[in-house]
Scaffold this motif. Structure first.
Motif, PDB file in Angstrom:
ATOM      1  N   ASN A 200       1.914  26.039   9.269  1.00  0.00           N
ATOM      2  CA  ASN A 200       1.868  26.343  10.752  1.00  0.00           C
ATOM      3  C   ASN A 200       1.160  25.332  11.413  1.00  0.00           C
ATOM      4  OD1 ASN A 200       2.726  29.143  10.092  1.00  0.00           O
ATOM      5  ND2 ASN A 200       0.419  29.549   9.351  1.00  0.00           N
ATOM      6  N   ALA A 201       1.327  24.128  10.861  1.00  0.00           N
ATOM      7  CA  ALA A 201       0.619  23.020  11.648  1.00  0.00           C
ATOM      8  C   ALA A 201       2.088  21.956  11.885  1.00  0.00           C
ATOM      9  CB  ALA A 201      -0.322  22.388  10.862  1.00  0.00           C
ATOM     10  N   ALA A 202       2.436  21.775  13.206  1.00  0.00           N
ATOM     11  CA  ALA A 202       3.586  20.978  13.397  1.00  0.00           C
ATOM     12  C   ALA A 202       3.324  19.519  13.448  1.00  0.00           C
ATOM     13  CB  ALA A 202       4.079  21.115  14.859  1.00  0.00           C
ATOM     14  N   PRO A 203       2.275  18.830  13.829  1.00  0.00           N
ATOM     15  CA  PRO A 203       1.928  17.519  13.418  1.00  0.00           C
ATOM     16  C   PRO A 203       1.997  17.288  11.811  1.00  0.00           C
ATOM     17  CG  PRO A 203       0.640  18.246  15.024  1.00  0.00           C
ATOM     18  CD  PRO A 203       1.009  19.593  14.325  1.00  0.00           C
ATOM     19  N   LEU A 204       2.551  16.158  11.518  1.00  0.00           N
ATOM     20  CA  LEU A 204       1.819  15.481  10.234  1.00  0.00           C
ATOM     21  C   LEU A 204       0.557  14.878  10.136  1.00  0.00           C
ATOM     22  CD1 LEU A 204       5.578  13.710   9.457  1.00  0.00           C
ATOM     23  CD2 LEU A 204       4.298  15.409   7.988  1.00  0.00           C
ATOM     24  N   LEU A 205       0.058  15.180   9.077  1.00  0.00           N
ATOM     25  CA  LEU A 205      -1.449  14.644   8.924  1.00  0.00           C
ATOM     26  C   LEU A 205      -1.413  13.266   8.007  1.00  0.00           C
ATOM     27  CD1 LEU A 205      -3.155  17.966   8.744  1.00  0.00           C
ATOM     28  CD2 LEU A 205      -3.006  16.614  10.443  1.00  0.00           C
ATOM     29  N   THR A 206      -1.994  12.456   8.390  1.00  0.00           N
ATOM     30  CA  THR A 206      -1.806  11.148   7.483  1.00  0.00           C
ATOM     31  C   THR A 206      -3.213  11.435   6.437  1.00  0.00           C
ATOM     32  OG1 THR A 206      -1.304   9.740   9.547  1.00  0.00           O
ATOM     33  CG2 THR A 206      -2.233   8.353   7.647  1.00  0.00           C
ATOM     34  N   LEU A 207      -2.744  10.888   5.354  1.00  0.00           N
ATOM     35  CA  LEU A 207      -3.880  10.975   4.307  1.00  0.00           C
ATOM     36  C   LEU A 207      -3.854   9.528   3.547  1.00  0.00           C
ATOM     37  CD1 LEU A 207      -2.660  14.007   1.951  1.00  0.00           C
ATOM     38  CD2 LEU A 207      -3.988  14.227   3.584  1.00  0.00           C
ATOM     39  N   GLN A 208      -4.889   9.003   4.281  1.00  0.00           N
ATOM     40  CA  GLN A 208      -5.071   7.691   4.062  1.00  0.00           C
ATOM     41  C   GLN A 208      -6.142   7.614   2.529  1.00  0.00           C
ATOM     42  OE1 GLN A 208      -6.890   5.330   6.974  1.00  0.00           O
ATOM     43  NE2 GLN A 208      -7.085   3.762   5.909  1.00  0.00           N
ATOM     44  N   PRO A 209      -5.767   7.029   1.597  1.00  0.00           N
ATOM     45  CA  PRO A 209      -6.799   6.965   0.457  1.00  0.00           C
ATOM     46  C   PRO A 209      -8.153   6.545   0.790  1.00  0.00           C
ATOM     47  CG  PRO A 209      -4.507   6.363  -0.357  1.00  0.00           C
ATOM     48  CD  PRO A 209      -4.596   6.561   1.295  1.00  0.00           C
ATOM     49  N   ASN A 210      -9.209   6.950   0.318  1.00  0.00           N
ATOM     50  CA  ASN A 210     -10.577   6.619   0.180  1.00  0.00           C
ATOM     51  C   ASN A 210     -11.103   6.620   1.507  1.00  0.00           C
ATOM     52  OD1 ASN A 210     -10.265   5.575  -2.760  1.00  0.00           O
ATOM     53  ND2 ASN A 210      -9.200   3.842  -1.659  1.00  0.00           N
ATOM     54  N   THR A 211     -10.757   7.980   2.264  1.00  0.00           N
ATOM     55  CA  THR A 211     -11.314   8.030   3.621  1.00  0.00           C
ATOM     56  C   THR A 211     -11.668   9.634   3.684  1.00  0.00           C
ATOM     57  OG1 THR A 211      -9.216   8.840   4.749  1.00  0.00           O
ATOM     58  CG2 THR A 211      -9.852   6.333   4.541  1.00  0.00           C
ATOM     59  N   SER A 212     -12.811   9.868   4.384  1.00  0.00           N
ATOM     60  CA  SER A 212     -13.033  11.220   4.717  1.00  0.00           C
ATOM     61  C   SER A 212     -12.071  11.947   5.429  1.00  0.00           C
ATOM     62  CB  SER A 212     -14.276  11.401   5.614  1.00  0.00           C
ATOM     63  OG  SER A 212     -14.331  10.556   6.791  1.00  0.00           O
ATOM     64  N   GLU A 213     -10.986  11.346   6.180  1.00  0.00           N
ATOM     65  CA  GLU A 213     -10.155  12.166   6.746  1.00  0.00           C
ATOM     66  C   GLU A 213      -9.028  12.752   5.944  1.00  0.00           C
ATOM     67  OE1 GLU A 213      -9.506  12.834  10.487  1.00  0.00           O
ATOM     68  OE2 GLU A 213     -11.624  12.105  10.235  1.00  0.00           O
ATOM     69  N   ALA A 214      -8.949  12.058   4.766  1.00  0.00           N
ATOM     70  CA  ALA A 214      -7.873  12.581   3.592  1.00  0.00           C
ATOM     71  C   ALA A 214      -8.850  13.815   3.085  1.00  0.00           C
ATOM     72  CB  ALA A 214      -7.732  11.568   2.893  1.00  0.00           C
ATOM     73  N   ARG A 215     -10.126  13.440   2.864  1.00  0.00           N
ATOM     74  CA  ARG A 215     -10.610  14.882   2.322  1.00  0.00           C
ATOM     75  C   ARG A 215     -10.437  16.158   3.156  1.00  0.00           C
ATOM     76  NH1 ARG A 215     -13.974  14.584  -1.815  1.00  0.00           N
ATOM     77  NH2 ARG A 215     -14.335  12.480  -1.390  1.00  0.00           N
TER      78      ARG A 215
ATOM     79  N   VAL B  22       0.877  -1.140   0.044  1.00  0.00           N
ATOM     80  CA  VAL B  22       0.180   0.029   0.020  1.00  0.00           C
ATOM     81  C   VAL B  22       1.031   1.186   0.045  1.00  0.00           C
ATOM     82  CG1 VAL B  22      -1.995  -1.089   1.209  1.00  0.00           C
ATOM     83  CG2 VAL B  22       0.115   0.196   2.540  1.00  0.00           C
ATOM     84  N   THR B  23       0.274   2.406  -0.283  1.00  0.00           N
ATOM     85  CA  THR B  23       0.879   3.736  -0.373  1.00  0.00           C
ATOM     86  C   THR B  23       0.416   4.636   0.377  1.00  0.00           C
ATOM     87  OG1 THR B  23       1.823   3.154  -2.536  1.00  0.00           O
ATOM     88  CG2 THR B  23       1.546   5.475  -1.916  1.00  0.00           C
ATOM     89  N   LEU B  24       0.748   5.531   1.270  1.00  0.00           N
ATOM     90  CA  LEU B  24       0.270   6.325   2.074  1.00  0.00           C
ATOM     91  C   LEU B  24       1.107   7.993   1.868  1.00  0.00           C
ATOM     92  CD1 LEU B  24      -1.748   6.442   4.778  1.00  0.00           C
ATOM     93  CD2 LEU B  24       0.229   6.091   5.837  1.00  0.00           C
ATOM     94  N   TYR B  25       0.288   8.983   2.200  1.00  0.00           N
ATOM     95  CA  TYR B  25       0.938  10.116   2.047  1.00  0.00           C
ATOM     96  C   TYR B  25       0.820  10.770   3.503  1.00  0.00           C
ATOM     97  CZ  TYR B  25       0.866  10.235  -2.888  1.00  0.00           C
ATOM     98  OH  TYR B  25       0.829   9.923  -4.279  1.00  0.00           O
ATOM     99  N   LEU B  26       1.876  11.720   3.709  1.00  0.00           N
ATOM    100  CA  LEU B  26       1.957  12.282   5.075  1.00  0.00           C
ATOM    101  C   LEU B  26       2.109  13.935   4.696  1.00  0.00           C
ATOM    102  CD1 LEU B  26       4.261  10.364   7.427  1.00  0.00           C
ATOM    103  CD2 LEU B  26       1.709  10.217   7.269  1.00  0.00           C
ATOM    104  N   LEU B  27       1.108  14.542   5.234  1.00  0.00           N
ATOM    105  CA  LEU B  27       1.022  16.050   4.781  1.00  0.00           C
ATOM    106  C   LEU B  27       1.204  17.051   6.073  1.00  0.00           C
ATOM    107  CD1 LEU B  27       0.075  18.502   3.140  1.00  0.00           C
ATOM    108  CD2 LEU B  27      -2.202  17.669   3.915  1.00  0.00           C
ATOM    109  N   ARG B  28       2.138  18.043   5.882  1.00  0.00           N
ATOM    110  CA  ARG B  28       2.438  19.021   7.109  1.00  0.00           C
ATOM    111  C   ARG B  28       1.721  20.384   6.511  1.00  0.00           C
ATOM    112  NH1 ARG B  28       5.765  18.298  11.309  1.00  0.00           N
ATOM    113  NH2 ARG B  28       7.389  17.322   9.901  1.00  0.00           N
ATOM    114  N   PRO B  29       0.534  20.889   6.760  1.00  0.00           N
ATOM    115  CA  PRO B  29       0.230  22.065   6.267  1.00  0.00           C
ATOM    116  C   PRO B  29       1.029  23.248   6.854  1.00  0.00           C
ATOM    117  CG  PRO B  29      -1.648  20.802   7.299  1.00  0.00           C
ATOM    118  CD  PRO B  29      -0.528  20.104   7.664  1.00  0.00           C
TER     119      PRO B  29
END
Length: 232
Positions: free
Chosen positions: A177-192, A168-175
């Motif tokens: 001014n946001a210190a923690p990395l956010l997990t972009l798990q495909p096919n989830t509402s959390e990614a959106r 599987v493949t996963l993306y990690l995103l740091r917007p």
């Protein structure tokens, strides 16, 4: 691996394949790398996991293996990689803390950091709810996550041999001014939700996000478009 409350975690996302993934072939490419102490070196490199980088000086020289803790960053061909330290990954409600891990650095728009990582997960057979059928297994074996609720029940009730493996493949995103990395798990509402937060200032992409497919390809396309519209 413990199929109870403690799980070695790397990745998980809803992919539906039946074949066990084949081992990644060892293919060396010219590259350069920087050690944790700042020393810069060149060699023929092959990344075999989030915690294993192989270095071969020549075709006849035995390769040496460097762990993520020993490496700051490196380049293989046209791709750049970096070692992340002390970050969390959240997948299907399971939070896992990593002390370090090597990931591909993706093109990102102004104010964003984006990383891409691949790994193997174990799929719990015979479970219909996609959010409950993916069990996590880290390549490096250096992290433990805690499963709760229905996921834990599925683990405890599953007989031996009731799992299969998928890559599987996963993306990690740091917007910005946001210190923690956010997990972009495909096919989830959390990614959106995470992408909406990161792209809040772009009305065009915010509108696209409403109906965009949150597949791996869909996420990559949105991130690439943001990078084009908002160059560093």
């Amino acid at each position: 691996m413990l199929r109870v409350s403690l799980l070695a975690l790397l990745l998980a996302l809803p992919l539906f394949g039946s074949a066990k993934p084949k081992p990644t072939p060892i293919v060396y490419q010219e590259g350069r790398y920087r050690l944790a102490n700042g020393q810069q070196l060149r060699g023929r490199l092959c990344l075999v996991s989030d915690n294993d980088l192989l270095i071969a000086a020549t075709d006849t020289t035995p390769a040496k293996k460097l762990a993520a803790a020993e490496v700051r960053n490196f380049v293989i061909g046209a791709d750049s990689f970096a070692t992340l330290r002390n970050y969390d990954v959240v997948v299907n409600g399971v939070v896992t803390h990593y002390t370090h891990g090597m990931m591909q650095v993706c093109p990102a728009g102004a104010g964003l950091e984006v990383y891409r990582v691949q790994g193997v997960m174990e799929v719990l057979r015979g479970v219909q709810d996609p959010a409950m059928k993916y069990v996590l297994r880290g390549i490096s074996g250096g992290a433990a996550g805690i499963a709760t609720g229905a996921l834990l029940d599925n683990l405890n009730d599953a007989p031996n041999g009731y799992f299969k493996e998928e890559l599987v493949t996963l993306y990690l995103l740091r917007p910005a001014n946001a210190a923690p990395l956010l997990t972009l798990q495909p096919n989830t509402s959390e990614a959106r939700k995470h992408l909406k937060l990161a792209m809040a200032g772009d009305e065009v992409l915010t509108k696209k996000l409403r109906n965009a497919i949150m597949s791996e390809e869909g996420i990559a396309k949105l991130l690439a478009e943001y990078a084009t519209r908002h160059p560093r």
